[in-house]
Write a protein that holds these residues in place. Structure first.
Motif, mmCIF file in Angstrom:
data_model
loop_
_atom_site.group_PDB
_atom_site.id
_atom_site.type_symbol
_atom_site.label_atom_id
_atom_site.label_comp_id
_atom_site.label_asym_id
_atom_site.label_seq_id
_atom_site.Cartn_x
_atom_site.Cartn_y
_atom_site.Cartn_z
ATOM 1 N N SER A 95 0.857 -1.202 0.000
ATOM 2 C CA SER A 95 0.000 0.000 0.000
ATOM 3 C C SER A 95 0.879 1.233 0.000
ATOM 4 C CB SER A 95 -0.930 0.017 1.219
ATOM 5 O OG SER A 95 -0.196 0.241 2.410
ATOM 6 N N CYS A 96 0.373 2.296 -0.628
ATOM 7 C CA CYS A 96 1.072 3.578 -0.662
ATOM 8 C C CYS A 96 0.042 4.676 -0.427
ATOM 9 C CB CYS A 96 1.797 3.775 -1.997
ATOM 10 S SG CYS A 96 0.710 3.963 -3.420
ATOM 11 N N PRO A 97 0.486 5.905 -0.148
ATOM 12 C CA PRO A 97 -0.466 6.961 0.199
ATOM 13 C C PRO A 97 -1.552 7.211 -0.836
ATOM 14 C CG PRO A 97 1.725 7.625 0.852
ATOM 15 C CD PRO A 97 1.872 6.325 0.105
ATOM 16 N N THR A 98 -1.214 7.214 -2.123
ATOM 17 C CA THR A 98 -2.241 7.463 -3.130
ATOM 18 C C THR A 98 -2.937 6.188 -3.565
ATOM 19 O OG1 THR A 98 -0.538 7.355 -4.838
ATOM 20 C CG2 THR A 98 -1.158 9.535 -4.058
ATOM 21 N N GLY A 99 -2.324 5.043 -3.316
ATOM 22 C CA GLY A 99 -2.930 3.768 -3.700
ATOM 23 C C GLY A 99 -2.996 3.564 -5.190
ATOM 24 N N ILE A 100 -2.084 4.203 -5.936
ATOM 25 C CA ILE A 100 -2.135 4.080 -7.394
ATOM 26 C C ILE A 100 -0.921 3.325 -7.921
ATOM 27 C CG2 ILE A 100 -2.277 5.339 -9.578
ATOM 28 C CD1 ILE A 100 -3.617 7.625 -8.073
ATOM 29 N N ALA A 101 0.228 3.975 -7.951
ATOM 30 C CA ALA A 101 1.369 3.395 -8.652
ATOM 31 C C ALA A 101 2.231 2.500 -7.769
ATOM 32 C CB ALA A 101 2.213 4.502 -9.273
ATOM 33 N N HIS A 102 2.760 3.054 -6.657
ATOM 34 C CA HIS A 102 3.681 2.279 -5.827
ATOM 35 C C HIS A 102 3.059 0.964 -5.357
ATOM 36 C CE1 HIS A 102 5.958 6.049 -5.519
ATOM 37 N NE2 HIS A 102 6.959 5.339 -5.073
ATOM 38 N N ALA A 160 4.406 -1.502 2.994
ATOM 39 C CA ALA A 160 3.310 -0.543 3.145
ATOM 40 C C ALA A 160 3.794 0.744 3.793
ATOM 41 C CB ALA A 160 2.197 -1.156 3.997
ATOM 42 N N ASP A 161 3.297 1.856 3.274
ATOM 43 C CA ASP A 161 3.533 3.150 3.896
ATOM 44 C C ASP A 161 2.330 3.600 4.711
ATOM 45 O OD1 ASP A 161 6.075 3.420 2.963
ATOM 46 O OD2 ASP A 161 5.542 4.646 1.232
ATOM 47 N N LEU A 162 1.273 2.766 4.729
ATOM 48 C CA LEU A 162 0.077 3.047 5.508
ATOM 49 C C LEU A 162 -0.118 1.945 6.531
ATOM 50 C CD1 LEU A 162 -2.398 3.959 2.621
ATOM 51 C CD2 LEU A 162 -0.833 5.474 3.823
ATOM 52 N N GLU A 163 -1.044 2.167 7.463
ATOM 53 C CA GLU A 163 -1.399 1.110 8.389
ATOM 54 C C GLU A 163 -2.062 -0.031 7.611
ATOM 55 O OE1 GLU A 163 -1.143 0.800 12.073
ATOM 56 O OE2 GLU A 163 0.480 2.012 11.271
ATOM 57 N N VAL A 164 -1.624 -1.240 7.837
ATOM 58 C CA VAL A 164 -2.178 -2.399 7.140
ATOM 59 C C VAL A 164 -3.552 -2.722 7.709
ATOM 60 C CG1 VAL A 164 -1.878 -4.869 6.699
ATOM 61 C CG2 VAL A 164 0.098 -3.339 6.638
ATOM 62 N N ARG A 165 -4.526 -2.847 6.827
ATOM 63 C CA ARG A 165 -5.883 -3.156 7.267
ATOM 64 C C ARG A 165 -5.996 -4.627 7.664
ATOM 65 N NH1 ARG A 165 -7.200 0.163 2.685
ATOM 66 N NH2 ARG A 165 -7.802 -1.635 1.423
ATOM 67 N N ASP A 166 -6.730 -4.891 8.737
ATOM 68 C CA ASP A 166 -6.997 -6.257 9.218
ATOM 69 C C ASP A 166 -5.701 -7.037 9.425
ATOM 70 O OD1 ASP A 166 -9.766 -5.770 9.027
ATOM 71 O OD2 ASP A 166 -9.753 -6.300 6.908
ATOM 72 N N ARG A 167 -4.771 -6.423 10.110
ATOM 73 C CA ARG A 167 -3.463 -7.044 10.329
ATOM 74 C C ARG A 167 -3.555 -8.276 11.228
ATOM 75 N NH1 ARG A 167 1.892 -3.518 10.429
ATOM 76 N NH2 ARG A 167 3.438 -5.075 10.982
ATOM 77 N N ASP A 177 8.769 -6.097 7.661
ATOM 78 C CA ASP A 177 8.018 -4.843 7.617
ATOM 79 C C ASP A 177 8.897 -3.786 6.959
ATOM 80 O OD1 ASP A 177 6.304 -2.782 8.008
ATOM 81 O OD2 ASP A 177 6.275 -2.881 10.195
ATOM 82 N N VAL A 178 8.573 -3.418 5.721
ATOM 83 C CA VAL A 178 9.367 -2.459 4.963
ATOM 84 C C VAL A 178 8.455 -1.415 4.333
ATOM 85 C CG1 VAL A 178 11.187 -4.125 4.443
ATOM 86 C CG2 VAL A 178 9.280 -3.860 2.856
ATOM 87 N N GLY A 179 9.026 -0.360 3.807
ATOM 88 C CA GLY A 179 8.253 0.628 3.067
ATOM 89 C C GLY A 179 7.898 0.098 1.689
#
Length: 505
Positions: A8-15, A62-69, A79-81
């Motif tokens: 996951s990335c902040p915009t949720g598009i490319a990365h 992920a650069d965001l909190e992982v959902r349903d971890r 755990d990496v960016g």
């Protein structure tokens, strides 16, 4: 081995999707099995519980909190960016394999994170973290709020800009009654008012959404109500975007503290639904109305006053700085700071601001500078193809569309392969673009869209001129630096061959 991954990335598009593809390719090359859940803007298909159960390790890119971890409790993980697998997926995969091997050793357990399957002993867990600490957690919480806010910024901003284009700048005086009591489908003013009022309504959610999802990232669902409330209060007291940031963190930590309180079993069931939202909301409202509202409003007014006073060389320097930040990590945290700063300016001045407001020039500088890196690299592959690999030439073709659409991440494959020569050229080109936009005084009310929202740009020809010049600077810089590197490598090879040649030859 079998691995599962979350990207996951902040915009949720490319990365998000580039990281997933890199992990899948690296696993395939190493003979491993990989299943990736992309928590991106297009939503996500949750991993099958059986696939998770069979996995040897989990990769969080992920650069965001992982959902349903909680689904992965008891599994060894890395755990990496999100950029780590894009830059070196094989290394991330190797770290995950090492974590899985270490987890087989009982002494490698990580107390407090292991699950207790079927009432048995905690599963061994090994944590390998490539980035960590309090600063990383704060950045993840902040980026979670920003990622949920960006669609509101884009939709609301473009609708408002379309409203001005259709109905003229006087449309900012439109009132809801004008279209509720009688909508004239043949009137450009009516359509402009509809677009403007709809966009303004979307824009009104910016600060509450930002605060709400920062709190959500910290405390999960119990943080949503106090977070949204804190954002709404921030708008009410005039604290704006800065107030939303503070309210989000305040509400999140209040909710998190309440959820961790030891309470009787009879009360535990209603805590997350009633008690925590109620008490955390009251605490957040009390703090924002009584304690923090006035100083935050004063700070926001000072920031807006400073931006409004910028002109001449000061504005040019700010445009150059925003441009540099947009290019330096191509959609990463620094890029998002610059973009959020620009969009916060749009939210601060409001939809009714004068068309020549400095905030609109900063937004134009941010978008033009974000388009420059992929466009410059695409141009470089076209004019000097021998400096690039066949794969990079193919990426260059895609970079034309990505750059035109304001997706800076289109430059990442080039920068990952040759960062020391590519990134300086990108930074130079985007810095020039941002400065030129400020010099020309181009403006932009739409916070996204790239070349496709050119009709919504103030002084569009000057905006395009700045973009073209920055693209040329980027392409020239890339070609020059790659040519110098190529010559140095050739000279080194010649020197080695001469020293190895027999005497007299």
């Amino acid at each position: 081995m079998r691995f599962v991954a979350i990207t996951s990335c902040p915009t949720g598009i490319a990365h998000t999707y580039m990281a997933a593809e890199a992990l899948e390719q690296a696993a395939r090359a190493a003979g491993h099995e990989m299943h990736v859940e992309t928590q991106g803007a297009a939503g996500s298909a949750p991993l099958d519980p059986e696939v998770i159960a069979a996995a040897d390790a989990v990769i969080y890119a992920a650069d965001l909190e992982v959902r349903d971890r909680d689904r992965f409790a008891g599994k060894p993980f890395v755990d990496v960016g999100v950029k780590a697998p894009i830059n070196d997926a094989a290394a991330v995969l190797a770290a995950a394999a090492e974590a899985a091997e270490n987890a087989a050793v009982p002494s490698a357990t990580d107390a407090g994170t292991g699950a207790v399957p079927d009432g048995g002993a905690p599963a061994p867990v090994t944590k390998v973290t490539a980035h960590g600490g309090a600063a990383t957690r704060v950045r993840q919480w902040l980026m979670t709020g920003v990622s949920y806010m960006i669609p509101f910024v884009a939709a609301g901003g473009i609708l408002i800009a379309l409203g001005f284009m259709v109905g003229g700048y006087q449309i900012n005086t439109a009132q809801p009654d004008e279209i509720v009591n009688g909508f004239d489908v043949t009137s450009a003013h009516a359509w402009g008012a509809l677009l403007y009022l709809t966009g303004s309504a979307v824009f009104a959610f910016l600060v509450p959404v930002l605060a709400g999802f920062i709190a959500f990232a910290i405390a999960d669902r119990p943080g949503l109500v106090p977070g949204f409330l804190g954002g709404a209060v921030s708008v009410t007291v005039g604290a704006g975007f800065l107030g939303g940031l503070v309210a989000g963190f305040l509400a999140g930590f209040l909710a998190l503290g309440l959820t961790r309180l030891p309470v009787p079993a009879a009360v535990r069931g209603v805590m997350p639904v009633v008690v925590t939202p109620l008490v955390a909301s009251f605490g957040t409202g009390l703090a924002m109305f009584v304690v923090l509202g006035r100083p935050l409003r004063a700070l926001m007014e000072a920031l807006n006053g400073w931006l409004g006073s910028l002109s001449g060389s000061s504005l040019v320097l700010l445009g150059a700085l925003v441009g540099l930040m947009m290019a330096v990590d191509m959609g990463g945290p620094v890029n998002k700071v610059a973009y959020t700063f620009a969009t916060a300016g749009l939210a601060a001045v409001g939809a009714s601001a004068d068309s020549g407001a400095v905030e609109f020039t900063i937004m134009a500088a941010a978008m033009a500078a974000g388009m420059t890196p992929p466009l410059g690299l695409a141009l470089a592959t076209l004019v000097r193809p021998r400096l690039f690999t066949p794969g990079e030439i193919q990426n260059g073709k895609a970079a034309w569309l990505l750059g035109a659409s304001f997706i800076t991440e289109g430059a990442i494959p080039f920068a990952a392969a040759d960062p020391l020569r590519v990134i300086p050229a990108l930074v130079a080109g985007s810095g020039v673009t941002g400065a030129l936009v400020a010099v020309f005084g181009a403006t932009l009310r739409a916070p996204h869209g790239g070349i496709w929202v050119t009709p919504l740009i103030g002084d569009p020809l000057l905006f395009l001129l700045a973009l073209l010049i920055g693209t040329a600077v980027t392409a020239l810089g890339v070609c020059l630096l790659k040519s110098l590197g190529r010559r140095a490598a050739t000279a080194s090879a010649d020197a080695r061959s001469e020293s190895a040649a027999p005497a007299g030859v």
